[in-house]
Every structure is written in C-alpha cells, then in structure tokens.
Design a protein around this motif. Sequence first.
Motif, PDB file in Angstrom:
ATOM      1  N   LEU A 296       0.819  -1.215   0.000  1.00 36.52           N
ATOM      2  CA  LEU A 296       0.000   0.000   0.000  1.00 36.52           C
ATOM      3  C   LEU A 296       0.850   1.261   0.000  1.00 36.52           C
ATOM      4  CD1 LEU A 296      -2.783  -1.097   2.515  1.00 36.52           C
ATOM      5  CD2 LEU A 296      -2.784  -1.263   0.016  1.00 36.52           C
ATOM      6  N   GLY A 297       2.122   1.105  -0.310  1.00 36.60           N
ATOM      7  CA  GLY A 297       3.007   2.257  -0.379  1.00 36.60           C
ATOM      8  C   GLY A 297       3.820   2.415   0.891  1.00 36.60           C
ATOM      9  N   PRO A 298       4.920   3.154   0.805  1.00 34.49           N
ATOM     10  CA  PRO A 298       5.842   3.267   1.942  1.00 34.49           C
ATOM     11  C   PRO A 298       5.262   3.973   3.155  1.00 34.49           C
ATOM     12  CG  PRO A 298       6.453   4.784   0.167  1.00 34.49           C
ATOM     13  CD  PRO A 298       5.409   3.871  -0.389  1.00 34.49           C
ATOM     14  N   ALA A 299       4.268   4.815   2.974  1.00 33.21           N
ATOM     15  CA  ALA A 299       3.718   5.555   4.108  1.00 33.21           C
ATOM     16  C   ALA A 299       3.006   4.650   5.107  1.00 33.21           C
ATOM     17  CB  ALA A 299       2.757   6.632   3.612  1.00 33.21           C
ATOM     18  N   ARG A 300       2.489   3.510   4.636  1.00 31.17           N
ATOM     19  CA  ARG A 300       1.747   2.613   5.538  1.00 31.17           C
ATOM     20  C   ARG A 300       2.670   1.639   6.265  1.00 31.17           C
ATOM     21  NH1 ARG A 300      -3.713   2.605   3.676  1.00 31.17           N
ATOM     22  NH2 ARG A 300      -4.381   1.269   5.398  1.00 31.17           N
ATOM     23  N   VAL A 301       3.881   1.450   5.779  1.00 34.15           N
ATOM     24  CA  VAL A 301       4.768   0.428   6.345  1.00 34.15           C
ATOM     25  C   VAL A 301       5.071   0.653   7.827  1.00 34.15           C
ATOM     26  CG1 VAL A 301       7.043  -0.654   6.193  1.00 34.15           C
ATOM     27  CG2 VAL A 301       5.774  -0.125   4.104  1.00 34.15           C
ATOM     28  N   PRO A 302       5.439   1.860   8.258  1.00 32.36           N
ATOM     29  CA  PRO A 302       5.881   2.008   9.652  1.00 32.36           C
ATOM     30  C   PRO A 302       4.763   2.077  10.684  1.00 32.36           C
ATOM     31  CG  PRO A 302       6.097   4.093   8.507  1.00 32.36           C
ATOM     32  CD  PRO A 302       5.659   3.084   7.478  1.00 32.36           C
ATOM     33  N   TRP A 303       3.505   2.237  10.252  1.00 32.27           N
ATOM     34  CA  TRP A 303       2.453   2.517  11.232  1.00 32.27           C
ATOM     35  C   TRP A 303       2.353   1.480  12.347  1.00 32.27           C
ATOM     36  CZ3 TRP A 303      -1.802   0.074  13.183  1.00 32.27           C
ATOM     37  CH2 TRP A 303      -2.609   0.833  14.035  1.00 32.27           C
ATOM     38  N   PRO A 304       2.303   0.174  12.071  1.00 32.64           N
ATOM     39  CA  PRO A 304       2.132  -0.776  13.185  1.00 32.64           C
ATOM     40  C   PRO A 304       3.262  -0.694  14.204  1.00 32.64           C
ATOM     41  CG  PRO A 304       1.803  -1.870  11.069  1.00 32.64           C
ATOM     42  CD  PRO A 304       2.384  -0.530  10.774  1.00 32.64           C
TER      43      PRO A 304
END
Length: 221
Positions: A108-116
């Motif tokens: 879903l793109g790099p912006a979603r990767v770090p959230w969890p």
Amino acid sequence: MATRGAILDAAAYEFALEGYHAASLSKILERSGVTKGALYFHFSSKEAMADAVVAVMEERFPEIAASFEGLGLDVLTTAVHLAIGIADALAADVFCRGGMRVVSEGALGPARVPWPYRYWEDVFVDLLARAAAGGLLRDTVDPRELARTVVAIGHGHRVVSTATTGLADLRERAVASWELLLGCVADPAWLERWEAAGGMASLPVGLPTTGVPDGASGAVP
C-alpha cells in the motif's frame, strides 16, 4: 454486509497465508464463495481489498491495547500481558496477520509500512514509562529504549516464526523473550511478586473480549 465480510475474510486469509503479491484473486473468490460480480461490486481491485484488510487491523490494534489496559493490572504486568496477547492475536486473527503481511511488503506504499511499529512503540513507551515512574523497573532502564527493544523483538519473532512454523511457536518465542527481559529490567521486588504469582505460566492464552467489526470475523478458518 455479509457478502463484503465474506470477501474480506477470504482476502485476509489469503494475504496472511501467501502474502499480498502471491495471493490470487481466483483463490480469494473461491474461498469467499461469492460471484465475481459481487466481488467487484464491493472491491475494484486486490489493492482495494488489501486496504480494507489493513484498515481492520488498524482498528483492532487499539482495541487489543485497550482490552489489556482495562484489566486493572499494574502497568508492567499489563505490558507483559499485552506483548503476549499481540503474539496470540497475530497467530489467531487473520486480519492482524494478513494486515501485517500487506504493510510489511509495502503493498500500500511506503507511508503505511511504519504505522504498526510506531503504534506499538508508542503504546509500550507509555506503559513502560509509567512502570519506571512507579518503581517497577530497575533505575538503569530507559523505558523508551526498552519499548523499542520490545517491538523489535516482537517483529523478529513474527518473521522467524512465520518462516519456520507458520506462527505455531510465536507465543512460545514471545514468552521466552519476556522471561529473559524481565530478569534484566524488572525491579527485584516486583519480580519476586511476579514469580510468586506464577510468572509467565500464569498468563492466559488469547485475548480479553474485544470488539470485532461487523462482517469480518477474523478467526482462522
């Protein structure tokens, strides 16, 4: 809602099992038991399904955190219960597991990767800072660095356990890590009380009751 939920359940399962890129629309369609027309009525693409699965995961993580904080335990005990509960959720809930695979693969793109990871770091920073303020950690322990370590260890266990046992030993790995961590970071008086109460063996399996979004069960089929 029932049709949408069946599609989401199937998509979450396939993402959890195969990963986003390897999951096929034909397998999702077969598992959901709906028609192709119904699938495309609700979701225009595999990416749209992945986005919906991750959205469910992003709702469930705060529910999981709140469910453990509502048990009325001291904050260090809450942190331990929560860490093991996250492992249980990843093993038992396809939305948590599938959502993590989707974001980890960058689908879903790099912006979603770090959230969890940032979310759980914030949760554990808060818990462990309160534990330190209450004298439950050794004076030499930095709660922020401990929180970062907790999340990093949890992520590593998820990756290794997924690759080696399909998450069958994730809880065992998490329990062993916390036994080591607590011996290093917990205040001796707290540790004595913890061990007298049964220690890691006293932890229940599974999660306290949490809300489940309508139309999405999350249970492993």
